[in-house]
Design a protein around this motif. Structure first.
Motif, mmCIF file in Angstrom:
data_model
loop_
_atom_site.group_PDB
_atom_site.id
_atom_site.type_symbol
_atom_site.label_atom_id
_atom_site.label_comp_id
_atom_site.label_asym_id
_atom_site.label_seq_id
_atom_site.Cartn_x
_atom_site.Cartn_y
_atom_site.Cartn_z
ATOM 1 N N ILE A 217 32.836 32.300 41.845
ATOM 2 C CA ILE A 217 33.020 32.709 43.231
ATOM 3 C C ILE A 217 34.137 31.855 43.808
ATOM 4 O O ILE A 217 34.066 30.625 43.793
ATOM 5 C CB ILE A 217 31.726 32.566 44.047
ATOM 6 N N VAL A 218 35.185 32.524 44.307
ATOM 7 C CA VAL A 218 36.406 31.848 44.714
ATOM 8 C C VAL A 218 36.657 32.089 46.199
ATOM 9 O O VAL A 218 36.612 33.241 46.662
ATOM 10 C CB VAL A 218 37.609 32.360 43.895
ATOM 11 N N SER A 219 36.910 31.006 46.941
ATOM 12 C CA SER A 219 37.265 31.147 48.348
ATOM 13 C C SER A 219 38.602 31.857 48.461
ATOM 14 O O SER A 219 39.565 31.529 47.752
ATOM 15 C CB SER A 219 37.345 29.770 49.012
ATOM 16 N N GLU B 28 44.904 43.958 44.510
ATOM 17 C CA GLU B 28 45.908 43.432 43.594
ATOM 18 C C GLU B 28 46.404 42.114 44.183
ATOM 19 O O GLU B 28 46.360 41.894 45.389
ATOM 20 C CB GLU B 28 47.074 44.403 43.426
ATOM 21 N N GLY B 29 46.839 41.251 43.320
ATOM 22 C CA GLY B 29 47.346 39.964 43.792
ATOM 23 C C GLY B 29 46.388 38.817 43.591
ATOM 24 O O GLY B 29 46.804 37.657 43.566
ATOM 25 N N ALA B 30 45.080 39.115 43.466
ATOM 26 C CA ALA B 30 44.129 38.043 43.185
ATOM 27 C C ALA B 30 44.262 37.634 41.721
ATOM 28 O O ALA B 30 44.395 38.485 40.832
ATOM 29 C CB ALA B 30 42.705 38.499 43.475
ATOM 30 N N VAL B 31 44.235 36.331 41.473
ATOM 31 C CA VAL B 31 44.396 35.806 40.124
ATOM 32 C C VAL B 31 43.044 35.338 39.603
ATOM 33 O O VAL B 31 42.346 34.570 40.261
ATOM 34 C CB VAL B 31 45.398 34.636 40.104
ATOM 35 N N SER C 81 38.259 45.552 41.425
ATOM 36 C CA SER C 81 39.379 45.869 40.542
ATOM 37 C C SER C 81 38.995 45.406 39.146
ATOM 38 O O SER C 81 38.322 44.385 38.975
ATOM 39 C CB SER C 81 40.667 45.188 41.014
ATOM 40 N N VAL C 82 39.419 46.170 38.137
ATOM 41 C CA VAL C 82 38.997 45.934 36.756
ATOM 42 C C VAL C 82 40.231 45.672 35.902
ATOM 43 O O VAL C 82 41.243 46.381 36.014
ATOM 44 C CB VAL C 82 38.205 47.140 36.213
ATOM 45 N N TYR C 83 40.128 44.650 35.027
ATOM 46 C CA TYR C 83 41.242 44.254 34.167
ATOM 47 C C TYR C 83 40.752 44.123 32.730
ATOM 48 O O TYR C 83 39.626 43.675 32.476
ATOM 49 C CB TYR C 83 41.821 42.903 34.607
ATOM 50 N N LEU C 84 41.625 44.490 31.806
ATOM 51 C CA LEU C 84 41.397 44.241 30.387
ATOM 52 C C LEU C 84 42.588 43.461 29.844
ATOM 53 O O LEU C 84 43.733 43.940 29.906
ATOM 54 C CB LEU C 84 41.239 45.553 29.611
ATOM 55 N N GLY C 85 42.308 42.257 29.346
ATOM 56 C CA GLY C 85 43.391 41.420 28.841
ATOM 57 C C GLY C 85 44.441 41.147 29.888
ATOM 58 O O GLY C 85 45.629 41.031 29.562
ATOM 59 N N GLY C 86 44.045 41.064 31.154
ATOM 60 C CA GLY C 86 44.971 40.809 32.243
ATOM 61 C C GLY C 86 45.698 42.030 32.751
ATOM 62 O O GLY C 86 46.477 41.944 33.714
ATOM 63 N N VAL C 87 45.473 43.173 32.141
ATOM 64 C CA VAL C 87 46.130 44.415 32.553
ATOM 65 C C VAL C 87 45.195 45.201 33.475
ATOM 66 O O VAL C 87 44.024 45.430 33.133
ATOM 67 C CB VAL C 87 46.512 45.276 31.330
ATOM 68 N N CYS D 252 36.959 41.854 39.522
ATOM 69 C CA CYS D 252 37.085 41.144 40.797
ATOM 70 C C CYS D 252 36.396 41.966 41.883
ATOM 71 O O CYS D 252 36.712 43.145 42.078
ATOM 72 C CB CYS D 252 38.558 40.939 41.134
ATOM 73 N N VAL D 253 35.448 41.339 42.609
ATOM 74 C CA VAL D 253 34.612 42.061 43.583
ATOM 75 C C VAL D 253 34.810 41.496 44.980
ATOM 76 O O VAL D 253 34.847 40.271 45.174
ATOM 77 C CB VAL D 253 33.124 41.963 43.199
ATOM 78 N N TYR D 254 34.895 42.404 45.936
ATOM 79 C CA TYR D 254 34.943 42.049 47.362
ATOM 80 C C TYR D 254 33.847 42.805 48.086
ATOM 81 O O TYR D 254 33.648 44.008 47.861
ATOM 82 C CB TYR D 254 36.304 42.420 47.953
#
Length: 674
Positions: A65-67, A77-80, A141-147, A177-179
């Motif tokens: 969980i990230v502030s 998009e844009g969240a790392v 947002s869903v990523y596979l291998g960073g894509v 990544c969930v919001y």
């Protein structure tokens, strides 16, 4: 005036500080916590559209969980993704749920990250690998291998991605990544609130339904729908298809003997095809005889198992001239319970498949034939259990939008019955009813359309309920028309409680504070739409049925709510409900008298009722079962454990020990009413 002022006063939410909570655990949650290597909810997620090649991905994932002050924008998009995760989380339980092993509330200025190293499922060269998420609250947002694979918004709608190419490239690290803004946003969220209390429950976030892989051939069935005509013995199966082949449908009885077969081949350039099958003397589905026909549907190498049932539902006048709900051409009196689908250890996620079944059977054993699934949508398996067990369902659409003010949404309709049918819900009233946000109205409509299309083949569902007690209500006449267009086979209750617009097939009254008697229907055959009349926008011959017929069935779509707190089985040291009793015996007597009185209204034309509610939930202690499902308050008996033992003979769980075990998994393990 028949308003019970004492009950109104008792129902006023009480001001109090945040209370210490006792963690309650259901028998099924206790069993899961004691077996950390067990994959939760591992059964096939789609009994009505089942293929063999399915891999359930539930179990222990990593999380962080990230502030993020700009979480509302960066989740897209844009969240790392963080390089290091915080710990383990048991999917599909939200981090706020005890069974997740986390026990932390996600805030609107935070992002929740999930990570799982995937194993590529076995597949042939031209097969497609589909990644399914059956529920994520609220956006991800869903990523596979960073894509980036894709994004989704909407807690109550399943979604999927074709990830074949990325997996074949060796990208196997799955990040999600969930919001979730909870009540600080206007999205559909039901009864969840960060400041839980009284009739509002702990907000949850993240993955709360099964995540799974499915392998499908390149030529495959994308989805199906079914229509039945019991009178003519006709079953129509429509398939949405990818590739060129012939669609075959085989129907079997409950002894697995063939009944009928059919086939259809799409024409050139077509992707949708329908085949019509004749079933001689179809056996009708009823609560007493929930008869299901099994279907095998094939298209090329793709084979899907499904089922259907023959039954009708309508709103008609009986031989005495009373308007009633009919099942299979016969009037049926609905004895229902409000079912909000919350669990002390899983929140909106049941601890197991068996737990879902136990709730349904418990309602049946107490003499109820219907559950109103309240401002929540369940997994496909829950509806399948209702289909096969014979439990009728009224399905709500989830609530959302801004919270309307106390006076228009609660105080005025509680005190003044005349207000129930004299407030418009078109653009003049959007602010009053909490529906000013155009994005919310669009999301609500999309969810309604998706829900009706996705669940309409379940015979258990009898009625669609669109809006509840004015919260987020808008243009109910138009919404009703859309629901009828999507599903002309079921009645619609447009606005449960208030504010009625004269539309729909059923008028649903909420009666917590008045005498038990029939109410008139001042808007039968009328509409409050005025200059914005829904009739002006109807195309073709389909019209608002109630406006033409001039009558609607009448139900108590909520009532009761009598409170009794059981020591040792309540989450908080306070109780919330709509009446007070000195002893358990007095509470049980009051419940019995109330149910007897409302049963008598069947002879006066009432079509059914919904008692509030099946179980206690957090501060609410008006359930017929305790929140942990261990005590049937109505009968004063213990519930059964998963192994069938009497819970009275089983030692109470060691909660502190179970919490510690859940939080340290093995590193190798993968005045208002309701």
């Amino acid at each position: 005036m028949d308003l019970d002022i004492i009950r109104v006063i008792n129902s006023i939410p009480k001001k109090h500080e945040e209370l210490p909570a006792t963690q309650l655990i259901t028998p099924w949650g206790e069993e899961l916590a004691a077996n950390g290597d067990v994959v939760p909810l591992a059964e096939h997620p789609r009994p009505q559209f089942a293929r063999d090649k399915v891999w359930v991905l539930n179990g222990w994932w990593e999380y962080a969980i990230v502030s993020c002050p700009e979480a509302s924008e960066l989740w897209r998009e844009g969240a790392v993704a963080p390089e290091e995760m915080e710990g383990k989380i048991r999917v599909p339980f939200s981090p706020e749920a005890w069974l997740s092993g986390v026990g932390r509330q996600l805030q609107p200025n935070e992002l929740l990250w999930y990570r799982l190293d995937l194993e590529v499922p076995e597949h042939e060269k031209n097969d497609r690998i589909i990644l399914h998420f059956d529920g994520v609250d609220h956006a991800c947002s869903v990523y596979l291998g960073g894509v980036g694979v894709g994004i989704h918004e909407g807690a109550y709608q399943p979604f999927q991605f074709d990830v074949t190419d990325l997996l074949d490239e060796g990208k196997t690290q799955l990040d999600v990544c969930v919001y979730d803004p909870s009540e600080t946003g206007t999205q559909l969220r039901g009864k969840q609130r960060l400041d839980r209390g009284d009739m509002w429950y702990t907000a949850q976030s993240g993955i709360w339904q099964t995540v799974w892989f499915e392998v499908v051939p390149e030529t495959h069935i994308e989805r199906i729908s079914m229509e039945v005509d019991p009178e003519r013995g006709i079953l129509e199966v429509t398939g949405w298809l990818a590739g060129d082949a012939t669609l075959f449908v085989d129907v079997f009885d409950d002894a697995d003997l063939p009944v009928v077969s059919g086939e259809a081949t799409p024409g050139e350039g077509m992707s949708v095809v329908t085949t019509e099958l004749e079933v001689d003397y179809p056996r009708l589905w009823t609560p007493d005889d929930p008869y299901l026909y099994r279907l095998t549907i094939s298209y090329g190498d793709d084979v899907v198992q499904s089922y259907c049932a023959f039954r009708t539902v309508s709103v008609e006048k009986d031989e005495h001239g009373d308007t009633r709900i009919f099942l299979n051409y016969e009037p049926v009196f609905l004895r229902g319970l409000l079912d909000q689908g919350y669990w002390p250890d899983g929140l909106m996620t049941p601890p197991s498949d068996e737990a879902m079944v136990a709730d349904i059977k418990a309602a049946q054993e107490m003499g109820f034939n219907m559950l109103r699934k309240h401002v929540k949508i369940e997994s496909d398996r829950w509806y399948w259990h209702c289909d096969r067990l014979g439990m009728l369902v009224w399905q709500d659409m989830p609530s959302g939008g801004d919270l309307p003010g106390k006076w228009p949404a609660r105080n005025i309709p509680t005190l003044f019955r005349s207000s129930w049918s004299d407030v418009r819900d078109d653009h003049y009233s959007y602010r009053t009813l909490g529906s000013t946000d155009e994005n919310y109205r669009r999301a609500w409509t999309e969810c309604m359309v998706d829900t009706i299309r996705r669940l309409s083949d379940h015979p258990c569902i009898l009625t669609w309920i669109l809006f509840n007690e004015s919260w987020g209500q808008f243009d109910a006449g138009h919404a009703t028309q859309k629901a009828w267009e999507l599903d002309p086979t079921r009645p619609v209750l447009s606005a449960s409680g208030w504010y009625d617009q004269g539309t729909g097939d059923i008028r649903g009254v909420h009666n917590y504070f008045r005498g038990i008697h029939m109410f008139d229907d001042p808007l039968a055959g009328k509409s409050l739409a005025g200059d914005q009349s829904v009739l002006a926008n109807i195309e073709g011959t389909r019209v608002l049925r109630s406006l033409w017929r001039g009558y609607r069935a009448q139900v108590y779509s909520e009532m009761g709510g009598l409170s009794w707190r059981v020591g040792g089985h309540s989450m908080y040291p306070v109780e919330y409900g709509y009446d007070e009793f000195e002893t358990e015996g007095e509470w049980q007597t009051a419940i019995s008298e109330l149910l007897d009185n409302v049963d008598q209204l069947e002879g006066e034309g009432l079509s059914g009722f919904v008692y509030t509610q099946l179980t206690d939930i957090e501060e609410e202690t008006n359930g017929l079962y305790t929140y942990d499902r261990r005590v049937c308050k109505l009968h004063g008996t213990k519930e059964q454990t998963p192994d069938g033992e009497d819970a009275a003979d089983v030692q109470e769980p060691d909660v502190e020990k179970a919490v510690a075990e859940a939080q340290e998994p093995d590193a190798e393990e993968q005045v208002s009413s309701e």
